[in-house]
Design an enzyme around this catalytic site. Structure first.
Site, PDB file in Angstrom:
ATOM      1  N   SER A  37     -14.663  -1.212  51.651  1.00 15.87           N
ATOM      2  CA  SER A  37     -13.800  -2.377  51.857  1.00 15.87           C
ATOM      3  C   SER A  37     -13.202  -2.425  53.254  1.00 15.87           C
ATOM      4  O   SER A  37     -12.769  -3.485  53.716  1.00 15.87           O
ATOM      5  CB  SER A  37     -12.687  -2.421  50.807  1.00 15.87           C
ATOM      6  OG  SER A  37     -11.845  -1.282  50.916  1.00 15.87           O
ATOM      7  N   SER A  38     -13.151  -1.276  53.943  1.00 12.17           N
ATOM      8  CA  SER A  38     -12.578  -1.239  55.286  1.00 12.17           C
ATOM      9  C   SER A  38     -13.036   0.026  56.004  1.00 12.17           C
ATOM     10  O   SER A  38     -13.726   0.877  55.430  1.00 12.17           O
ATOM     11  CB  SER A  38     -11.038  -1.270  55.221  1.00 12.17           C
ATOM     12  OG  SER A  38     -10.546  -0.108  54.573  1.00 12.17           O
ATOM     13  N   GLY A  41     -16.375   3.060  56.028  1.00 15.01           N
ATOM     14  CA  GLY A  41     -17.309   2.596  55.012  1.00 15.01           C
ATOM     15  C   GLY A  41     -17.841   1.211  55.309  1.00 15.01           C
ATOM     16  O   GLY A  41     -19.044   0.948  55.169  1.00 15.01           O
ATOM     17  N   TYR A 178      -5.115  16.888  50.999  1.00 17.61           N
ATOM     18  CA  TYR A 178      -6.266  16.206  51.608  1.00 17.61           C
ATOM     19  C   TYR A 178      -7.241  17.217  52.188  1.00 17.61           C
ATOM     20  O   TYR A 178      -8.449  17.162  51.936  1.00 17.61           O
ATOM     21  CB  TYR A 178      -5.766  15.242  52.678  1.00 17.61           C
ATOM     22  CG  TYR A 178      -6.849  14.489  53.414  1.00 17.61           C
ATOM     23  CD1 TYR A 178      -7.460  13.386  52.831  1.00 17.61           C
ATOM     24  CD2 TYR A 178      -7.244  14.863  54.692  1.00 17.61           C
ATOM     25  CE1 TYR A 178      -8.455  12.678  53.498  1.00 17.61           C
ATOM     26  CE2 TYR A 178      -8.230  14.162  55.371  1.00 17.61           C
ATOM     27  CZ  TYR A 178      -8.827  13.074  54.772  1.00 17.61           C
ATOM     28  OH  TYR A 178      -9.806  12.381  55.444  1.00 17.61           O
TER      29      TYR A 178
END
Length: 305
Positions: A37-38, A41, A178
Protein backbone atom coordinates in the site's frame (compact mmCIF):
# COMPACT_ATOMS: atom_id res chain seq x y z
CA UNK A 1 6.25 3.24 26.59
CA UNK A 2 5.46 1.54 23.30
CA UNK A 3 4.92 3.32 20.00
CA UNK A 4 3.42 1.44 17.10
CA UNK A 5 5.12 2.68 13.98
CA UNK A 6 8.54 2.75 12.40
CA UNK A 7 11.25 5.02 13.69
CA UNK A 8 14.49 3.19 12.88
CA UNK A 9 17.76 4.31 14.40
CA UNK A 10 19.90 4.51 11.30
CA UNK A 11 20.57 6.79 8.36
CA UNK A 12 21.30 6.10 4.72
CA UNK A 13 23.03 7.45 1.65
CA UNK A 14 21.92 7.09 -1.98
CA UNK A 15 21.77 3.55 -3.30
CA UNK A 16 24.72 2.24 -5.27
CA UNK A 17 24.10 0.61 -8.61
CA UNK A 18 23.77 -3.18 -8.26
CA UNK A 19 26.39 -5.35 -9.86
CA UNK A 20 25.62 -6.17 -13.47
CA UNK A 21 24.33 -9.71 -13.84
CA UNK A 22 22.69 -11.76 -16.54
CA UNK A 23 18.91 -11.58 -16.17
CA UNK A 24 16.52 -14.50 -16.49
CA UNK A 25 13.34 -12.77 -17.74
CA UNK A 26 12.36 -14.42 -21.01
CA UNK A 27 8.56 -14.46 -20.59
CA UNK A 28 6.07 -12.94 -18.14
CA UNK A 29 6.26 -14.50 -14.72
CA UNK A 30 4.08 -14.06 -11.63
CA UNK A 31 5.25 -12.54 -8.36
CA UNK A 32 3.26 -11.98 -5.18
CA UNK A 33 4.38 -9.06 -3.01
CA UNK A 34 3.04 -8.41 0.50
CA UNK A 35 2.55 -4.97 2.05
CA UNK A 36 2.22 -2.89 -1.12
CA UNK A 37 0.00 0.00 0.00
CA UNK A 38 2.98 2.34 0.47
CA UNK A 39 6.74 2.64 0.79
CA UNK A 40 9.09 -0.10 -0.37
CA UNK A 41 6.27 -2.53 -1.15
CA UNK A 42 4.52 -0.08 -3.47
CA UNK A 43 7.79 0.77 -5.21
CA UNK A 44 8.70 -2.91 -5.56
CA UNK A 45 5.33 -3.67 -7.14
CA UNK A 46 5.81 -0.92 -9.70
CA UNK A 47 9.39 -1.98 -10.36
CA UNK A 48 8.46 -5.63 -10.82
CA UNK A 49 5.69 -4.73 -13.25
CA UNK A 50 8.06 -2.47 -15.19
CA UNK A 51 10.47 -5.41 -15.40
CA UNK A 52 7.73 -7.45 -17.09
CA UNK A 53 6.33 -9.44 -14.17
CA UNK A 54 2.66 -10.10 -13.61
CA UNK A 55 2.51 -8.57 -10.14
CA UNK A 56 0.06 -9.60 -7.44
CA UNK A 57 0.19 -6.64 -5.07
CA UNK A 58 -1.29 -7.60 -1.72
CA UNK A 59 -2.23 -5.57 1.32
CA UNK A 60 -4.24 -6.06 4.48
CA UNK A 61 -6.66 -3.24 3.62
CA UNK A 62 -7.38 -2.94 -0.09
CA UNK A 63 -9.15 0.39 0.47
CA UNK A 64 -5.60 1.79 0.68
CA UNK A 65 -4.75 0.70 -2.87
CA UNK A 66 -5.36 4.11 -4.44
CA UNK A 67 -1.72 5.27 -4.26
CA UNK A 68 -0.48 2.04 -5.84
CA UNK A 69 -3.06 2.08 -8.61
CA UNK A 70 -2.31 5.73 -9.37
CA UNK A 71 1.43 5.00 -9.56
CA UNK A 72 0.77 1.98 -11.78
CA UNK A 73 -1.30 4.08 -14.18
CA UNK A 74 1.31 6.83 -14.27
CA UNK A 75 4.03 4.26 -14.96
CA UNK A 76 2.05 2.56 -17.71
CA UNK A 77 1.91 -0.81 -15.93
CA UNK A 78 -1.67 -0.90 -14.64
CA UNK A 79 -2.38 -3.95 -16.79
CA UNK A 80 0.38 -5.92 -15.03
CA UNK A 81 -0.69 -5.21 -11.44
CA UNK A 82 -3.52 -6.98 -9.65
CA UNK A 83 -4.44 -5.98 -6.10
CA UNK A 84 -5.51 -8.66 -3.64
CA UNK A 85 -6.25 -8.65 0.06
CA UNK A 86 -3.77 -10.56 2.21
CA UNK A 87 -3.29 -10.37 5.97
CA UNK A 88 -0.03 -12.17 6.80
CA UNK A 89 -1.40 -13.12 10.24
CA UNK A 90 -4.42 -14.95 8.75
CA UNK A 91 -3.38 -18.51 7.84
CA UNK A 92 -6.62 -19.40 6.07
CA UNK A 93 -6.54 -16.15 4.13
CA UNK A 94 -2.94 -16.78 3.04
CA UNK A 95 -3.82 -20.20 1.63
CA UNK A 96 -6.92 -18.87 -0.10
CA UNK A 97 -5.01 -15.99 -1.68
CA UNK A 98 -2.20 -18.19 -3.01
CA UNK A 99 -4.63 -20.79 -4.35
CA UNK A 100 -6.52 -18.03 -6.12
CA UNK A 101 -3.35 -16.62 -7.67
CA UNK A 102 -2.26 -20.01 -9.00
CA UNK A 103 -5.77 -20.77 -10.28
CA UNK A 104 -5.87 -17.45 -12.15
CA UNK A 105 -2.31 -17.31 -13.45
CA UNK A 106 -1.29 -20.97 -13.56
CA UNK A 107 1.86 -20.51 -11.52
CA UNK A 108 3.75 -18.54 -8.89
CA UNK A 109 7.37 -17.71 -9.72
CA UNK A 110 8.38 -15.51 -6.82
CA UNK A 111 7.32 -14.29 -3.40
CA UNK A 112 8.43 -10.97 -1.93
CA UNK A 113 7.85 -10.82 1.82
CA UNK A 114 7.64 -7.10 2.56
CA UNK A 115 4.71 -6.60 4.95
CA UNK A 116 5.68 -5.60 8.45
CA UNK A 117 4.99 -3.29 11.37
CA UNK A 118 7.56 -1.56 13.55
CA UNK A 119 7.23 -1.09 17.28
CA UNK A 120 9.35 1.48 19.06
CA UNK A 121 9.82 1.27 22.81
CA UNK A 122 11.71 -0.42 25.59
CA UNK A 123 10.63 -3.57 27.38
CA UNK A 124 10.37 -2.24 30.94
CA UNK A 125 7.71 0.22 29.86
CA UNK A 126 5.96 -2.14 27.48
CA UNK A 127 4.82 -5.73 27.81
CA UNK A 128 5.65 -9.18 26.58
CA UNK A 129 2.39 -9.07 24.62
CA UNK A 130 3.74 -6.05 22.72
CA UNK A 131 6.76 -8.11 21.71
CA UNK A 132 4.55 -11.05 20.72
CA UNK A 133 2.46 -8.75 18.53
CA UNK A 134 5.55 -7.48 16.74
CA UNK A 135 6.80 -11.02 16.21
CA UNK A 136 3.42 -12.14 14.89
CA UNK A 137 3.52 -9.73 11.95
CA UNK A 138 7.23 -9.39 11.30
CA UNK A 139 8.35 -12.98 11.86
CA UNK A 140 5.48 -15.45 11.96
CA UNK A 141 3.75 -13.64 9.08
CA UNK A 142 6.84 -14.16 6.94
CA UNK A 143 7.06 -17.81 7.98
CA UNK A 144 3.39 -18.46 7.23
CA UNK A 145 3.38 -16.88 3.76
CA UNK A 146 6.68 -18.56 2.84
CA UNK A 147 5.42 -21.96 3.96
CA UNK A 148 2.25 -21.63 1.91
CA UNK A 149 4.13 -20.43 -1.18
CA UNK A 150 6.88 -23.05 -1.22
CA UNK A 151 4.95 -25.85 -2.99
CA UNK A 152 4.16 -23.45 -5.84
CA UNK A 153 7.73 -22.12 -5.93
CA UNK A 154 9.11 -25.67 -6.06
CA UNK A 155 6.95 -26.29 -9.11
CA UNK A 156 8.24 -23.19 -10.90
CA UNK A 157 11.84 -23.32 -9.58
CA UNK A 158 11.16 -19.86 -8.20
CA UNK A 159 12.50 -17.69 -5.44
CA UNK A 160 11.70 -16.14 -2.07
CA UNK A 161 12.85 -12.57 -1.45
CA UNK A 162 12.35 -11.17 2.03
CA UNK A 163 12.75 -7.54 3.07
CA UNK A 164 14.46 -7.55 6.45
CA UNK A 165 16.46 -4.54 7.65
CA UNK A 166 19.91 -3.54 8.76
CA UNK A 167 18.11 -3.80 12.10
CA UNK A 168 18.09 -7.55 11.53
CA UNK A 169 21.88 -7.52 11.76
CA UNK A 170 22.62 -4.69 14.19
CA UNK A 171 20.26 -4.15 17.15
CA UNK A 172 18.83 -0.63 17.41
CA UNK A 173 17.95 1.34 20.58
CA UNK A 174 14.21 1.49 21.28
CA UNK A 175 13.62 -1.05 18.48
CA UNK A 176 13.93 -4.15 20.63
CA UNK A 177 10.89 -6.06 19.41
CA UNK A 178 11.31 -4.94 15.81
CA UNK A 179 14.97 -5.92 15.65
CA UNK A 180 14.32 -9.21 17.45
CA UNK A 181 11.80 -10.11 14.76
CA UNK A 182 14.14 -9.08 11.95
CA UNK A 183 17.01 -11.06 13.51
CA UNK A 184 14.65 -14.05 13.62
CA UNK A 185 13.74 -13.61 9.96
CA UNK A 186 17.42 -13.46 8.99
CA UNK A 187 18.16 -16.68 10.89
CA UNK A 188 15.11 -18.42 9.48
CA UNK A 189 15.95 -17.51 5.89
CA UNK A 190 19.65 -18.27 6.22
CA UNK A 191 18.74 -21.72 7.54
CA UNK A 192 16.07 -22.28 4.88
CA UNK A 193 18.22 -21.18 1.92
CA UNK A 194 20.41 -24.31 1.49
CA UNK A 195 17.43 -26.61 1.97
CA UNK A 196 15.27 -24.70 -0.52
CA UNK A 197 18.16 -24.72 -3.00
CA UNK A 198 18.02 -28.53 -3.14
CA UNK A 199 14.54 -28.26 -4.70
CA UNK A 200 15.40 -25.37 -7.01
CA UNK A 201 14.16 -22.42 -4.93
CA UNK A 202 16.45 -19.41 -4.38
CA UNK A 203 16.23 -17.48 -1.10
CA UNK A 204 17.37 -13.86 -0.70
CA UNK A 205 17.14 -11.28 2.09
CA UNK A 206 17.22 -7.56 1.30
CA UNK A 207 18.44 -5.21 4.02
CA UNK A 208 17.42 -1.54 3.70
CA UNK A 209 18.58 1.26 5.95
CA UNK A 210 16.38 4.29 6.58
CA UNK A 211 13.74 4.88 3.92
CA UNK A 212 11.87 8.16 3.51
CA UNK A 213 8.43 6.60 3.29
CA UNK A 214 5.00 8.08 3.84
CA UNK A 215 4.66 5.77 6.84
CA UNK A 216 7.57 7.39 8.64
CA UNK A 217 6.69 10.94 7.59
CA UNK A 218 3.14 10.62 8.90
CA UNK A 219 3.94 9.27 12.37
CA UNK A 220 3.17 12.69 13.85
CA UNK A 221 4.87 11.89 17.15
CA UNK A 222 4.37 14.24 20.10
CA UNK A 223 8.03 14.10 21.06
CA UNK A 224 7.87 16.11 24.32
CA UNK A 225 5.02 13.91 25.59
CA UNK A 226 6.86 10.76 24.65
CA UNK A 227 10.03 11.88 26.41
CA UNK A 228 8.10 12.89 29.52
CA UNK A 229 6.37 9.50 29.60
CA UNK A 230 9.67 7.66 29.22
CA UNK A 231 10.68 8.35 32.81
CA UNK A 232 14.29 7.28 33.46
CA UNK A 233 14.68 6.47 29.76
CA UNK A 234 13.77 10.04 28.74
CA UNK A 235 17.30 11.33 28.06
CA UNK A 236 18.17 8.28 25.97
CA UNK A 237 14.90 8.52 24.02
CA UNK A 238 15.46 12.22 23.38
CA UNK A 239 18.95 11.54 22.00
CA UNK A 240 17.63 8.68 19.89
CA UNK A 241 14.77 10.67 18.37
CA UNK A 242 17.05 13.63 17.63
CA UNK A 243 19.52 11.42 15.81
CA UNK A 244 16.77 9.59 13.95
CA UNK A 245 15.15 12.80 12.73
CA UNK A 246 18.52 13.96 11.43
CA UNK A 247 19.25 10.64 9.73
CA UNK A 248 16.05 10.70 7.69
CA UNK A 249 17.34 13.79 5.91
CA UNK A 250 19.64 11.48 3.94
CA UNK A 251 17.33 8.46 3.73
CA UNK A 252 16.77 6.49 0.55
CA UNK A 253 13.61 6.88 -1.44
CA UNK A 254 11.33 3.82 -1.56
CA UNK A 255 12.22 3.38 -5.25
CA UNK A 256 15.95 3.30 -4.43
CA UNK A 257 15.39 0.73 -1.69
CA UNK A 258 13.15 -1.36 -3.95
CA UNK A 259 15.61 -1.50 -6.85
CA UNK A 260 17.67 -4.36 -5.33
CA UNK A 261 14.44 -6.33 -4.82
CA UNK A 262 13.66 -6.11 -8.52
CA UNK A 263 17.27 -7.01 -9.30
CA UNK A 264 16.98 -10.09 -7.07
CA UNK A 265 13.82 -11.06 -8.97
CA UNK A 266 15.44 -10.88 -12.37
CA UNK A 267 19.09 -11.93 -12.07
CA UNK A 268 19.99 -15.50 -12.96
CA UNK A 269 21.71 -16.26 -9.64
CA UNK A 270 20.64 -13.93 -6.83
CA UNK A 271 22.88 -13.65 -3.76
CA UNK A 272 21.55 -14.67 -0.37
CA UNK A 273 22.04 -11.22 1.18
CA UNK A 274 21.73 -7.77 -0.41
CA UNK A 275 22.07 -4.36 1.24
CA UNK A 276 20.27 -1.50 -0.52
CA UNK A 277 23.03 1.13 -0.24
CA UNK A 278 26.71 1.60 0.48
CA UNK A 279 25.75 3.02 3.89
CA UNK A 280 23.84 -0.17 4.69
CA UNK A 281 26.78 -2.30 3.57
CA UNK A 282 29.18 -0.33 5.76
CA UNK A 283 26.77 -0.45 8.71
CA UNK A 284 26.13 -4.19 8.71
CA UNK A 285 29.83 -4.82 8.13
CA UNK A 286 30.25 -3.98 11.81
CA UNK A 287 28.91 -7.48 12.52
CA UNK A 288 29.07 -9.18 9.13
CA UNK A 289 32.29 -9.95 7.32
CA UNK A 290 30.43 -12.25 4.89
CA UNK A 291 28.45 -9.47 3.22
CA UNK A 292 26.73 -11.45 0.48
CA UNK A 293 26.21 -14.61 2.58
CA UNK A 294 28.19 -16.81 0.19
CA UNK A 295 30.59 -18.22 2.80
CA UNK A 296 27.83 -19.36 5.15
CA UNK A 297 25.77 -20.75 2.27
CA UNK A 298 28.78 -22.68 0.93
CA UNK A 299 29.29 -24.16 4.39
CA UNK A 300 25.70 -25.15 5.19
CA UNK A 301 24.89 -26.04 1.58
CA UNK A 302 27.51 -28.76 1.77
CA UNK A 303 25.60 -30.28 4.68
CA UNK A 304 22.59 -31.05 2.48
CA UNK A 305 24.31 -32.05 -0.75
Amino acid sequence: MQITGELPGYGCRPVCAPQARKTLMTSPKTVLITGTSSGIGLAAAIGAAQAGWTTIATMRDTSKAEALLKAAAESGVADRIQVKRLDVTDSAGITACLDEVVAEHGRLDALVNNAGAAQVGTIEQGSVDDVRAAMEVNFFGVVAVTRAALPHLRASKGRVITVTSVGGVVGQPFNEAYCAAKFAVEGFMQSLAPVAATVGVDVTVVEPGAVASEFVANLGLDVPTLIAAAGPYGPALKAYITRTQQSFGSAQTPAEAAAPIVDALTVARPPFRVQTSQWARDFVATTLADLDGSAVQALTGAWVR
